[in-house]
Design a protein around this motif. Sequence first.
Motif, PDB file in Angstrom:
ATOM      1  N   THR A  16       2.771  68.833 -47.636  1.00 34.63           N
ATOM      2  CA  THR A  16       3.541  67.586 -47.524  1.00 34.63           C
ATOM      3  C   THR A  16       3.824  67.242 -46.064  1.00 34.63           C
ATOM      4  O   THR A  16       3.750  66.077 -45.669  1.00 34.63           O
ATOM      5  CB  THR A  16       4.865  67.668 -48.307  1.00 34.63           C
ATOM      6  N   VAL A  17       4.122  68.262 -45.267  1.00 40.51           N
ATOM      7  CA  VAL A  17       4.413  68.053 -43.840  1.00 40.51           C
ATOM      8  C   VAL A  17       3.149  67.590 -43.119  1.00 40.51           C
ATOM      9  O   VAL A  17       3.163  66.605 -42.368  1.00 40.51           O
ATOM     10  CB  VAL A  17       4.971  69.345 -43.199  1.00 40.51           C
ATOM     11  N   VAL A  18       2.049  68.287 -43.341  1.00 38.78           N
ATOM     12  CA  VAL A  18       0.795  67.973 -42.654  1.00 38.78           C
ATOM     13  C   VAL A  18       0.277  66.599 -43.091  1.00 38.78           C
ATOM     14  O   VAL A  18      -0.162  65.794 -42.270  1.00 38.78           O
ATOM     15  CB  VAL A  18      -0.245  69.085 -42.888  1.00 38.78           C
ATOM     16  N   PHE A  19       0.349  66.320 -44.378  1.00 40.69           N
ATOM     17  CA  PHE A  19      -0.071  65.021 -44.926  1.00 40.69           C
ATOM     18  C   PHE A  19       0.693  63.889 -44.240  1.00 40.69           C
ATOM     19  O   PHE A  19       0.098  62.900 -43.798  1.00 40.69           O
ATOM     20  CB  PHE A  19       0.185  65.015 -46.438  1.00 40.69           C
ATOM     21  N   ASP A  20       2.020  64.023 -44.136  1.00 37.31           N
ATOM     22  CA  ASP A  20       2.832  62.979 -43.507  1.00 37.31           C
ATOM     23  C   ASP A  20       2.516  62.817 -42.021  1.00 37.31           C
ATOM     24  O   ASP A  20       2.488  61.690 -41.507  1.00 37.31           O
ATOM     25  CB  ASP A  20       4.321  63.254 -43.702  1.00 37.31           C
ATOM     26  N   LEU A  21       2.259  63.915 -41.331  1.00 38.96           N
ATOM     27  CA  LEU A  21       1.894  63.821 -39.913  1.00 38.96           C
ATOM     28  C   LEU A  21       0.549  63.121 -39.732  1.00 38.96           C
ATOM     29  O   LEU A  21       0.381  62.317 -38.808  1.00 38.96           O
ATOM     30  CB  LEU A  21       1.852  65.206 -39.272  1.00 38.96           C
ATOM     31  N   GLU A  22      -0.406  63.403 -40.607  1.00 38.28           N
ATOM     32  CA  GLU A  22      -1.741  62.812 -40.494  1.00 38.28           C
ATOM     33  C   GLU A  22      -1.727  61.306 -40.719  1.00 38.28           C
ATOM     34  O   GLU A  22      -2.565  60.596 -40.180  1.00 38.28           O
ATOM     35  CB  GLU A  22      -2.702  63.448 -41.510  1.00 38.28           C
ATOM     36  N   ARG A  23      -0.806  60.801 -41.504  1.00 39.89           N
ATOM     37  CA  ARG A  23      -0.778  59.365 -41.778  1.00 39.89           C
ATOM     38  C   ARG A  23       0.241  58.620 -40.914  1.00 39.89           C
ATOM     39  O   ARG A  23       0.455  57.434 -41.083  1.00 39.89           O
ATOM     40  CB  ARG A  23      -0.572  59.086 -43.265  1.00 39.89           C
ATOM     41  N   ASP A  24       0.819  59.304 -39.922  1.00 37.09           N
ATOM     42  CA  ASP A  24       1.780  58.708 -38.995  1.00 37.09           C
ATOM     43  C   ASP A  24       1.020  58.176 -37.771  1.00 37.09           C
ATOM     44  O   ASP A  24       0.433  58.950 -37.012  1.00 37.09           O
ATOM     45  CB  ASP A  24       2.813  59.761 -38.584  1.00 37.09           C
ATOM     46  N   VAL A  25       1.056  56.862 -37.580  1.00 38.71           N
ATOM     47  CA  VAL A  25       0.263  56.271 -36.500  1.00 38.71           C
ATOM     48  C   VAL A  25       0.796  56.619 -35.111  1.00 38.71           C
ATOM     49  O   VAL A  25       0.027  56.644 -34.145  1.00 38.71           O
ATOM     50  CB  VAL A  25       0.111  54.738 -36.664  1.00 38.71           C
ATOM     51  N   ASP A  26       2.089  56.914 -34.995  1.00 39.83           N
ATOM     52  CA  ASP A  26       2.632  57.328 -33.703  1.00 39.83           C
ATOM     53  C   ASP A  26       2.134  58.728 -33.334  1.00 39.83           C
ATOM     54  O   ASP A  26       1.804  58.985 -32.162  1.00 39.83           O
ATOM     55  CB  ASP A  26       4.158  57.289 -33.711  1.00 39.83           C
ATOM     56  N   VAL A  27       2.070  59.625 -34.303  1.00 42.74           N
ATOM     57  CA  VAL A  27       1.515  60.968 -34.060  1.00 42.74           C
ATOM     58  C   VAL A  27       0.038  60.843 -33.699  1.00 42.74           C
ATOM     59  O   VAL A  27      -0.449  61.516 -32.790  1.00 42.74           O
ATOM     60  CB  VAL A  27       1.735  61.888 -35.280  1.00 42.74           C
ATOM     61  N   HIS A  28      -0.671  59.953 -34.386  1.00 47.07           N
ATOM     62  CA  HIS A  28      -2.088  59.725 -34.088  1.00 47.07           C
ATOM     63  C   HIS A  28      -2.268  59.305 -32.633  1.00 47.07           C
ATOM     64  O   HIS A  28      -3.084  59.884 -31.912  1.00 47.07           O
ATOM     65  CB  HIS A  28      -2.669  58.661 -35.024  1.00 47.07           C
ATOM     66  N   ALA A  29      -1.511  58.307 -32.202  1.00 49.55           N
ATOM     67  CA  ALA A  29      -1.634  57.820 -30.822  1.00 49.55           C
ATOM     68  C   ALA A  29      -1.283  58.918 -29.818  1.00 49.55           C
ATOM     69  O   ALA A  29      -1.961  59.080 -28.801  1.00 49.55           O
ATOM     70  CB  ALA A  29      -0.745  56.593 -30.613  1.00 49.55           C
ATOM     71  N   ALA A  30      -0.246  59.703 -30.112  1.00 49.10           N
ATOM     72  CA  ALA A  30       0.154  60.790 -29.208  1.00 49.10           C
ATOM     73  C   ALA A  30      -0.927  61.859 -29.109  1.00 49.10           C
ATOM     74  O   ALA A  30      -1.098  62.481 -28.061  1.00 49.10           O
ATOM     75  CB  ALA A  30       1.469  61.412 -29.675  1.00 49.10           C
ATOM     76  N   SER A  31      -1.677  62.060 -30.180  1.00 47.01           N
ATOM     77  CA  SER A  31      -2.715  63.101 -30.179  1.00 47.01           C
ATOM     78  C   SER A  31      -3.889  62.729 -29.281  1.00 47.01           C
ATOM     79  O   SER A  31      -4.655  63.592 -28.869  1.00 47.01           O
ATOM     80  CB  SER A  31      -3.205  63.373 -31.601  1.00 47.01           C
ATOM     81  N   LEU A  32      -4.030  61.457 -28.980  1.00 46.47           N
ATOM     82  CA  LEU A  32      -5.157  60.976 -28.174  1.00 46.47           C
ATOM     83  C   LEU A  32      -4.664  60.227 -26.940  1.00 46.47           C
ATOM     84  O   LEU A  32      -5.238  59.220 -26.536  1.00 46.47           O
ATOM     85  CB  LEU A  32      -6.051  60.072 -29.033  1.00 46.47           C
ATOM     86  N   HIS A  33      -3.612  60.754 -26.321  1.00 48.92           N
ATOM     87  CA  HIS A  33      -2.976  60.063 -25.195  1.00 48.92           C
ATOM     88  C   HIS A  33      -3.935  59.764 -24.051  1.00 48.92           C
ATOM     89  O   HIS A  33      -3.778  58.783 -23.349  1.00 48.92           O
ATOM     90  CB  HIS A  33      -1.753  60.841 -24.706  1.00 48.92           C
ATOM     91  N   GLY A  34      -4.928  60.580 -23.848  1.00 42.12           N
ATOM     92  CA  GLY A  34      -5.877  60.376 -22.750  1.00 42.12           C
ATOM     93  C   GLY A  34      -6.715  59.120 -22.901  1.00 42.12           C
ATOM     94  O   GLY A  34      -7.257  58.606 -21.925  1.00 42.12           O
ATOM     95  N   SER A  35      -6.819  58.608 -24.134  1.00 41.02           N
ATOM     96  CA  SER A  35      -7.623  57.410 -24.379  1.00 41.02           C
ATOM     97  C   SER A  35      -6.784  56.139 -24.380  1.00 41.02           C
ATOM     98  O   SER A  35      -7.304  55.067 -24.661  1.00 41.02           O
ATOM     99  CB  SER A  35      -8.344  57.541 -25.722  1.00 41.02           C
ATOM    100  N   GLN A  36      -5.485  56.284 -24.065  1.00 36.03           N
ATOM    101  CA  GLN A  36      -4.560  55.144 -24.086  1.00 36.03           C
ATOM    102  C   GLN A  36      -4.555  54.456 -25.449  1.00 36.03           C
ATOM    103  O   GLN A  36      -4.470  53.238 -25.561  1.00 36.03           O
ATOM    104  CB  GLN A  36      -4.914  54.135 -22.978  1.00 36.03           C
TER     105      GLN A  36
END
Length: 157
Positions: A16-36
Amino acid sequence: MAALIEIVSVIGAAPTVVFDLERDVDVHAASLHGSQETATTSTGRRRLTLGDEVTFRARHLGLRWRMTSRITAYEPPYRFVDEQTQGPFSALRHEHLFRDVDGGTQMIDRLTVTAPLGPLGAVVTRALVAPYLRRLLKQRAAHIKHVAEAPCGQPDR
């Protein structure tokens, strides 16, 4: 001709924790900060659900990219699928799978991408795009693992 990329990670947190993190667009953007990377949802919600669309803007391979995807399958907390509706590829399908394992979650990212431009696009995808996307998926999975396993469940996005 489609390229298939699959990344398997084991994360010390409940599905449940991992599922929610994967569908969070803010976490997504933070994971790829180098690409802006930025992500804008069709609903304003930050966690995606069935039917939602999200538009990503980023710099990859020295170019500005824009892609919109829609959540086409949603089975919490074990699976969801996003598919490109507009963007640089002829087709892109990203299946996110989550399985209970001893004290945690096995997360599987299964990405299928088809490039435009026929045989030339297929060659470029296999030689350049697929390896690049594999690195991005690994980077994203490592970020999800880090956030999910953070002490006291406090994500440091």
